[in-house]
Design a protein around this motif. Sequence first.
Motif, PDB file in Angstrom:
ATOM      1  N   MET A 183       0.825  -1.208   0.000  1.00  0.00           N
ATOM      2  CA  MET A 183       0.000   0.000   0.000  1.00  0.00           C
ATOM      3  C   MET A 183       0.861   1.261   0.000  1.00  0.00           C
ATOM      4  O   MET A 183       0.570   2.222  -0.689  1.00  0.00           O
ATOM      5  N   GLY A 184       1.949   1.241   0.804  1.00  0.00           N
ATOM      6  CA  GLY A 184       2.830   2.393   0.876  1.00  0.00           C
ATOM      7  C   GLY A 184       3.467   2.716  -0.459  1.00  0.00           C
ATOM      8  O   GLY A 184       3.619   3.874  -0.839  1.00  0.00           O
ATOM      9  N   ARG A 185       3.834   1.684  -1.211  1.00  0.00           N
ATOM     10  CA  ARG A 185       4.464   1.867  -2.529  1.00  0.00           C
ATOM     11  C   ARG A 185       3.468   2.485  -3.511  1.00  0.00           C
ATOM     12  O   ARG A 185       3.808   3.350  -4.308  1.00  0.00           O
ATOM     13  N   ILE A 186       2.204   2.050  -3.452  1.00  0.00           N
ATOM     14  CA  ILE A 186       1.168   2.600  -4.330  1.00  0.00           C
ATOM     15  C   ILE A 186       0.941   4.073  -4.015  1.00  0.00           C
ATOM     16  O   ILE A 186       0.836   4.899  -4.925  1.00  0.00           O
ATOM     17  N   LEU A 187       0.864   4.411  -2.722  1.00  0.00           N
ATOM     18  CA  LEU A 187       0.708   5.816  -2.324  1.00  0.00           C
ATOM     19  C   LEU A 187       1.874   6.652  -2.824  1.00  0.00           C
ATOM     20  O   LEU A 187       1.696   7.755  -3.330  1.00  0.00           O
ATOM     21  N   ASP A 188       3.087   6.133  -2.676  1.00  0.00           N
ATOM     22  CA  ASP A 188       4.289   6.848  -3.086  1.00  0.00           C
ATOM     23  C   ASP A 188       4.266   7.143  -4.582  1.00  0.00           C
ATOM     24  O   ASP A 188       4.493   8.271  -5.016  1.00  0.00           O
ATOM     25  N   ILE A 189       3.966   6.131  -5.390  1.00  0.00           N
ATOM     26  CA  ILE A 189       3.939   6.304  -6.847  1.00  0.00           C
ATOM     27  C   ILE A 189       2.796   7.230  -7.255  1.00  0.00           C
ATOM     28  O   ILE A 189       2.970   8.119  -8.102  1.00  0.00           O
ATOM     29  N   SER A 190       1.625   7.066  -6.645  1.00  0.00           N
ATOM     30  CA  SER A 190       0.474   7.917  -6.958  1.00  0.00           C
ATOM     31  C   SER A 190       0.773   9.376  -6.643  1.00  0.00           C
ATOM     32  O   SER A 190       0.462  10.266  -7.445  1.00  0.00           O
ATOM     33  N   GLU A 191       1.382   9.610  -5.490  1.00  0.00           N
ATOM     34  CA  GLU A 191       1.748  10.970  -5.080  1.00  0.00           C
ATOM     35  C   GLU A 191       2.672  11.608  -6.118  1.00  0.00           C
ATOM     36  O   GLU A 191       2.470  12.758  -6.516  1.00  0.00           O
ATOM     37  N   ARG A 192       3.654  10.873  -6.578  1.00  0.00           N
ATOM     38  CA  ARG A 192       4.615  11.403  -7.552  1.00  0.00           C
ATOM     39  C   ARG A 192       3.960  11.696  -8.898  1.00  0.00           C
ATOM     40  O   ARG A 192       4.222  12.727  -9.513  1.00  0.00           O
ATOM     41  N   ILE A 193       3.096  10.789  -9.362  1.00  0.00           N
ATOM     42  CA  ILE A 193       2.425  10.993 -10.652  1.00  0.00           C
ATOM     43  C   ILE A 193       1.529  12.227 -10.601  1.00  0.00           C
ATOM     44  O   ILE A 193       1.559  13.072 -11.506  1.00  0.00           O
ATOM     45  N   ILE A 194       0.717  12.347  -9.552  1.00  0.00           N
ATOM     46  CA  ILE A 194      -0.182  13.500  -9.422  1.00  0.00           C
ATOM     47  C   ILE A 194       0.615  14.794  -9.358  1.00  0.00           C
ATOM     48  O   ILE A 194       0.284  15.787 -10.013  1.00  0.00           O
ATOM     49  N   LEU A 195       1.689  14.797  -8.595  1.00  0.00           N
ATOM     50  CA  LEU A 195       2.526  15.987  -8.461  1.00  0.00           C
ATOM     51  C   LEU A 195       3.127  16.392  -9.807  1.00  0.00           C
ATOM     52  O   LEU A 195       3.115  17.574 -10.172  1.00  0.00           O
TER      53      LEU A 195
END
Length: 196
Positions: free
Chosen positions: A1-13
């Motif tokens: 879950m943490g990895r998905i949040l990390d990647i999602s955060e970067r893509i949105i940013l």
Amino acid sequence: MGRILDISERIILVLLFAGFAWANWRSEHLANLLVLATEAMTVFFILIRRQAFSISAQPVDWLLALGGTMLPLVARPGGQSFAPEVVGIVAMIGGAVVSAAAKLSLNRRFGIAPANRGVQRNWAYSIVRHPMYVGYFMAQFGYLLINPSPWNIGLYLAAWSLQFGRILREERWLLTDPEYQAYAASVRFRLVPGVF
């Protein structure tokens, strides 16, 4: 879950930054490129950051951090300036310098949500505990002076409110670490020496 949040955060940013960059690159105010450079540095350091030792799982922490970071990326050029442009430019330059010093001090320790990637005590962080936010506030205030549309005014008021909440929540998270407690005891102020 943490990895998905990390990647999602970067893509949105990255996507939000692309829209911000496009709007400001075409702006009639070259000074807007100063805030663009500051935001570009934020994106760069988030993309290369190192893994955290620990990270907050509290939804409130994430919402404050994401909102405080991402809302300014939907600001757009426009509005009739009510202050001399030089005042906005000086604030943006000062904010860019402070923000750059803070980011370079942190280097790969930089992140969005409250996390412990190691305590930084040197350079900009020897003056106040959150110099990066000082730089953000200064640069964004300068941008707002040059681009005072109703949209930007409301947006920055919301973003700054979130940033203050973010600082308080981040401090609460970091103060669970004895090393950060020692740092907070030696560098007493968060943003402005002698005030806060």
